[in-house]
Design a protein around this motif. Sequence first.
Motif: not given
Length: 222
Positions: A70-76
């Motif tokens: 959930a937190f990794w998706v926006p960064k990717k």
Amino acid sequence: MRHFEFTVDRPYAKSVNQTFADMRRLQVSAIVVALLFAAAAVGLILLAHPWSIILGVVVAIAALTSVWVAFWVPKKVGSIEELYAKSPLVPAVVSEVHPRAVTLLSLIDVAKPSAGRASYALVTRNVPIRSGQKQRVGDRVPSVALLNDRSTHSDAATWEMVSPMPIAWGTRDAAVRSRAEDAIDQAEWDFLQSRIAESEHIRTSPDQRVAVSEHDLPEGLR
């Protein structure tokens, strides 16, 4: 690689950009799954049996993994501004009109920079029709091409995930959209118009894309 610079209307883009709507749905799904896993982990650990404690720890790790996603998706994915700035400008046209959506047909170079040469494909994407929006087959939709891999370890010569994202999802300014349309060669627009009849075939193919022979491309892209 052709890029197009414009000032992104961030509040507007957040309200209409389907790429980010898809990202938010993925985040929500990941959080819901994490909560379910967490509840299951607590229940298993409270049973206090050796097997249930071990299984509870495994499920708890799965819950933490879902939170990480959930937190990794926006960064990717990156910010809206970053996506428009780094993604190449490509032509797209409305190739099919459905009751609640339209199909976009786009011509995209799917080759990675390391490939050494271009590799063009016709790519489709279904997008919802917004309230009051009027779209007809053949309408031009200047876009940027989102290029990515499912895995960070992919060594394929072409991108695994390819999709057009309309400039209109980043600004209300019709003059910006017109400028983007003019920045694309007329030969590319004509080529897409000539391939509209293939839209359904491409849309129903496994990757929603079909490679274009070099001999079929407009002369400027060969």
